[in-house]
Design a protein around this motif. Structure first.
Motif, PDB file in Angstrom:
ATOM      1  N   ASN A 210      54.688  78.552  35.985  1.00  0.00           N
ATOM      2  CA  ASN A 210      54.764  77.273  35.287  1.00  0.00           C
ATOM      3  C   ASN A 210      53.699  77.131  34.218  1.00  0.00           C
ATOM      4  OD1 ASN A 210      56.899  75.983  36.791  1.00  0.00           O
ATOM      5  ND2 ASN A 210      55.483  75.899  38.500  1.00  0.00           N
TER       6      ASN A 210
ATOM      7  N   LYS B 242      54.001  72.338  35.714  1.00  0.00           N
ATOM      8  CA  LYS B 242      55.440  72.186  35.619  1.00  0.00           C
ATOM      9  C   LYS B 242      55.836  70.994  34.774  1.00  0.00           C
ATOM     10  CE  LYS B 242      59.719  72.487  38.255  1.00  0.00           C
ATOM     11  NZ  LYS B 242      60.327  72.513  39.594  1.00  0.00           N
ATOM     12  N   ALA B 243      55.844  71.199  33.467  1.00  0.00           N
ATOM     13  CA  ALA B 243      56.193  70.138  32.533  1.00  0.00           C
ATOM     14  C   ALA B 243      57.649  69.739  32.684  1.00  0.00           C
ATOM     15  CB  ALA B 243      55.933  70.595  31.107  1.00  0.00           C
TER      16      ALA B 243
ATOM     17  N   TYR C  27      55.393  69.834  26.484  1.00  0.00           N
ATOM     18  CA  TYR C  27      54.121  70.171  27.143  1.00  0.00           C
ATOM     19  C   TYR C  27      53.031  69.162  26.851  1.00  0.00           C
ATOM     20  CZ  TYR C  27      53.127  71.806  22.446  1.00  0.00           C
ATOM     21  OH  TYR C  27      52.967  71.877  21.086  1.00  0.00           O
TER      22      TYR C  27
ATOM     23  N   TYR D 207      54.512  65.734  33.977  1.00  0.00           N
ATOM     24  CA  TYR D 207      54.481  66.968  34.744  1.00  0.00           C
ATOM     25  C   TYR D 207      54.781  66.624  36.196  1.00  0.00           C
ATOM     26  CZ  TYR D 207      52.268  69.723  30.993  1.00  0.00           C
ATOM     27  OH  TYR D 207      51.983  70.402  29.821  1.00  0.00           O
TER      28      TYR D 207
ATOM     29  N   TRP E 198      50.142  67.024  39.733  1.00  0.00           N
ATOM     30  CA  TRP E 198      48.878  66.577  39.130  1.00  0.00           C
ATOM     31  C   TRP E 198      47.740  66.777  40.117  1.00  0.00           C
ATOM     32  CZ3 TRP E 198      48.266  64.753  34.171  1.00  0.00           C
ATOM     33  CH2 TRP E 198      49.438  64.477  33.460  1.00  0.00           C
TER      34      TRP E 198
END
Length: 121
Positions: free
Chosen positions: A32, A98-99, A103, A108, A111
């Motif tokens: 990712n 993992k957007a 980006y 995402y 976090w």
């Protein structure tokens, strides 16, 4: 599932440097893109992002030339080297993996809890 833990924040004088680390657990981390965001207020602002292969990095103009993002997938860790720090860089810094959108958007899936960076003048 991916869990992220940031470290490396602290108090530094203007012009100084800090290196933030984002340690991840979870097998999918290395596949990712990872981003760093800062939150001087309620909004999270884009600071840097790196593709899963580390072949591409992205920065806003405000930090370009001062901040460098890198990753070591063998160690499941992403770094943010911050040089020439300014008082306006003071914020809580979050890493994210993992957007879900572009980006540079704070969207995402995973976090970290954040680490405080304070730059004194």
């Amino acid at each position: 599932q991916v869990q992220l833990v940031e470290s490396g924040g602290g108090l530094v004088q203007a012009g100084g440097s800090l290196r933030l680390s984002c340690a991840a657990s979870g097998r999918t981390f290395s596949r990712n893109a990872v981003g760093w965001f800062q939150a001087p207020g309620k909004e999270r602002e884009f600071v840097a992002a790196i593709s899963w292969s580390a072949g591409n990095t992205y920065y806003p103009d405000s930090v370009k030339g001062r901040f460098t993002i890198s990753r070591d997938n063998a160690k499941n860790t992403v770094y943010l080297q911050m040089n020439s720090l300014k008082p306006e860089d003071t914020a809580v810094y979050y890493c994210a993996a993992k957007a879900l959108e572009n980006y540079d958007r704070p969207s995402y899936e995973y976090w970290g809890q954040g680490t405080q960076v304070t730059v004194s003048s």
